[in-house]
Design an enzyme around this catalytic site. Structure first.
Site, mmCIF file in Angstrom:
data_model
loop_
_atom_site.group_PDB
_atom_site.id
_atom_site.type_symbol
_atom_site.label_atom_id
_atom_site.label_comp_id
_atom_site.label_asym_id
_atom_site.label_seq_id
_atom_site.Cartn_x
_atom_site.Cartn_y
_atom_site.Cartn_z
ATOM 1 C CG PHE A 157 -1.882 1.124 1.259
ATOM 2 C CD1 PHE A 157 -2.833 1.269 0.269
ATOM 3 C CD2 PHE A 157 -1.840 2.074 2.271
ATOM 4 C CE1 PHE A 157 -3.735 2.333 0.271
ATOM 5 C CE2 PHE A 157 -2.737 3.131 2.300
ATOM 6 C CZ PHE A 157 -3.686 3.265 1.293
ATOM 7 C CG ASP A 216 3.708 -1.524 6.689
ATOM 8 O OD1 ASP A 216 2.776 -1.887 7.440
ATOM 9 O OD2 ASP A 216 3.555 -0.756 5.729
ATOM 10 C CG HIS A 223 -1.051 -6.680 4.974
ATOM 11 N ND1 HIS A 223 -0.708 -6.960 3.676
ATOM 12 C CD2 HIS A 223 -1.615 -5.439 4.948
ATOM 13 C CE1 HIS A 223 -1.034 -5.948 2.886
ATOM 14 N NE2 HIS A 223 -1.571 -5.002 3.639
ATOM 15 C CD GLN A 258 -8.570 0.187 6.093
ATOM 16 O OE1 GLN A 258 -7.863 -0.825 6.111
ATOM 17 N NE2 GLN A 258 -9.602 0.316 5.282
ATOM 18 C CE LYS A 288 -4.442 -2.731 6.649
ATOM 19 N NZ LYS A 288 -5.261 -1.787 5.881
ATOM 20 N NE ARG A 298 1.088 18.324 26.568
ATOM 21 C CZ ARG A 298 0.075 18.491 25.710
ATOM 22 N NH1 ARG A 298 -0.278 17.511 24.891
ATOM 23 N NH2 ARG A 298 -0.579 19.625 25.669
ATOM 24 C CE1 TYR A 321 -1.513 23.817 26.628
ATOM 25 C CE2 TYR A 321 -1.750 24.802 28.806
ATOM 26 C CZ TYR A 321 -2.317 24.242 27.666
ATOM 27 O OH TYR A 321 -3.675 24.104 27.562
ATOM 28 N NE ARG A 341 -4.037 13.362 23.022
ATOM 29 C CZ ARG A 341 -3.827 14.699 22.991
ATOM 30 N NH1 ARG A 341 -2.604 15.185 23.101
ATOM 31 N NH2 ARG A 341 -4.837 15.522 22.868
HETATM 32 C C1 LIG Z 1 0.928 -2.510 4.050
HETATM 33 C C2 LIG Z 1 0.198 -1.332 4.621
HETATM 34 N N1 LIG Z 1 0.904 -0.373 5.257
HETATM 35 C C3 LIG Z 1 0.310 0.705 5.792
HETATM 36 C C4 LIG Z 1 -1.056 0.865 5.730
HETATM 37 C C5 LIG Z 1 -1.660 2.134 6.267
HETATM 38 O O1 LIG Z 1 -2.563 1.956 7.285
HETATM 39 P P1 LIG Z 1 -3.750 3.015 7.514
HETATM 40 O O2 LIG Z 1 -4.763 2.784 6.442
HETATM 41 O O3 LIG Z 1 -4.265 2.650 8.879
HETATM 42 O O4 LIG Z 1 -3.164 4.367 7.480
HETATM 43 C C6 LIG Z 1 -1.834 -0.114 5.100
HETATM 44 C C7 LIG Z 1 -3.288 -0.053 5.046
HETATM 45 O O5 LIG Z 1 -4.115 0.382 4.537
HETATM 46 C C8 LIG Z 1 -1.189 -1.243 4.513
HETATM 47 O O6 LIG Z 1 -1.880 -2.179 3.852
#
Ligand SMILES: Cc1ncc(COP(=O)(O)O)c(C=O)c1O
Length: 406
Positions: A87, A158, A161, A184, A187, A216, A223, A233
């Site tokens: 992605f 990353d 998945h 997301q 997922k 922070r 602050y 967050r």
């Molecule tokens: C391989 C990969 N990395 C990063 C992301 C990014 O995640 P998000 O959609 O939560 O920003 C995704 C998903 O959509 C992904 O499939």
């Protein structure tokens, strides 16, 4: 009559537990992470389940990649090696960290970044590698960590998945120096939008925590801000949903893993069908996707016709990404906005060659979503039967496809 007329398992899966916990959060009035305990509880539980001492929840899995890079000390114009078959966020997070993504092609059997291609892409400016555990199967982390140690590079997994996946019984998310997950909607663990960074490195964790909370620092006054950052967050409603979804993850992952393995064994005998190779070290596959390569010549029909026929048989599937990332307009035009550094402006992504990734995008990849693997084994039999039926009718499919094209 189509092979399958009943729908497959729908996603997301939720019930009374999610409803009760969301209502409790609503009624508490503690909706932000600074007010309540849901996100904090989730961070501890998710990190522990993924073999890490630290978890830092954030608003999504793109921001989590970027924060991890900033925390690791990536500087302007540093190079970060990424796969082309992923992605877009894997690479855009690098650009938004003011660094430069450098593409290293994938392996055509595992669909994960190829360690030999990583070695070939290393330059004196390389600072980090982002292997993606594609479709939920851990990348070749033993080789990648060896390369990283030899060149002093940071490895950011990353793991968008790969919730609950493992390699040699070690969880994804604990295999590199730091890792990023996404929550997301699609997922395997979701709250609509969300992400988390996991690590066993105390200093990286502290930096990530600071960056997700406006710079922070622990023990600082309210602050007082120590670094460039923002408010990333995660909210308490998402935390409440994630705490419930986490209860389901172990059993769901085992179901996907068993079904994915079985489906691969059922499909492998068809000519031209190559399910993602399961590596010897993969002890649990996350199966965010069930992915395979379709060799149209061996199978006897082109991919577009096969996908249309599978859909007509009641099997939802797709061709996945249409381009390797360097071929995306974003890269070809270097539309990097304010991040177009002098070094980036000199790059020609159009000349970057990732032939294996290109082959998957243009001709061969077929994706089935994770929710298809959540049903009983008979669902896998239906999928396998549909593939066999499409293969049996390949000649008719092929000629119809040619007619449609001319
Ligand atoms: C391989 C990969 N990395 C990063 C992301 C990014 O995640 P998000 O959609 O939560 O920003 C995704 C998903 O959509 C992904 O499939």
């Amino acid at each position: 009559m189509p092979t399958r007329t009943r729908p497959f398992t729908s996603w997301p899966i939720f019930g009374d537990a999610e409803e009760a916990r969301l209502l409790r959060t609503l009624r508490s009035g503690n909706w932000g992470r600074l007010d309540g305990t849901e996100v904090e509880e989730f961070e501890h539980r998710f990190a522990a389940m993924h073999g890490c001492r630290h978890g830092v929840a954030v608003v999504n899995g793109t921001v989590s990649l970027r924060i991890a890079l900033l925390a690791a000390g990536i500087r302007a114009e540093d190079e970060v090696i990424v796969p082309p078959y992923t992605f877009v966020s894997t690479a855009t997070a690098v650009i938004e960290a003011n660094a430069i993504p450098v593409f290293a092609d994938i392996d055509l059997q595992t669909f994960n970044i190829d360690p030999a291609a990583i070695e070939a892409a290393i330059t004196p400016r390389t600072r980090a590698i982002i292997p993606v555990h594609f479709a939920g199967q851990p990348a070749d982390m033993a080789a990648i960590m060896r390369i990283a140690a030899a060149h002093g590079l940071v490895v950011l997994e990353d793991a968008a998945h790969a919730h609950a996946a493992s390699d040699r019984h070690r969880p994804a998310g604990s295999l590199g120096h730091v890792a990023s997950f996404s929550f997301q909607s699609s997922k395997n663990l979701t709250c609509g939008e969300g992400g988390i960074i996991t690590t066993n490195d105390d200093r990286l964790a502290e930096a990530c925590r600071s960056i997700q909370n406006c710079g922070r620092v622990a023990g600082g006054i309210w602050y007082e801000h120590h670094r460039i950052s923002g408010n990333y967050r995660l909210g308490e409603f998402q935390g409440a949903v994630l705490n419930c979804q986490l209860e389901r993850l172990e059993a769901q992952t085992n179901t996907r893993d068993a079904n994915g393995r079985y489906l691969a064994s059922q499909l492998a005998s068809l000519p031209g069908i190559y399910p993602q190779l399961r590596t010897a070290s993969c002890t649990r596959h996350g199966y965010h996707l069930f992915m395979l390569r379709l060799d149209a010549r061996e199978f006897g029909a082109p991919r577009a016709a096969v996908i249309a026929a599978l859909e007509a048989e009641g099997i939802p599937c797709s061709a996945g990404y249409g381009f390797s990332l360097p071929q995306q307009p974003l890269f070809r035009q270097r539309a990097f906005g304010p991040y177009l550094s002098t070094a980036a402006a000199a790059l020609d992504y159009g000349s970057v060659r990732c032939p294996r990734s290109d082959r998957l995008c243009r001709e061969e990849a077929v994706w089935l979503g994770q929710e298809l693997l959540l049903g009983p084994r008979e669902d896998m039999d239906d999928i396998a039967r549909a593939f066999a039926k499409v293969h049996a009718h390949r000649a008719a499919l092929s000629s119809r496809h040619l007619e449609a094209e001319t």
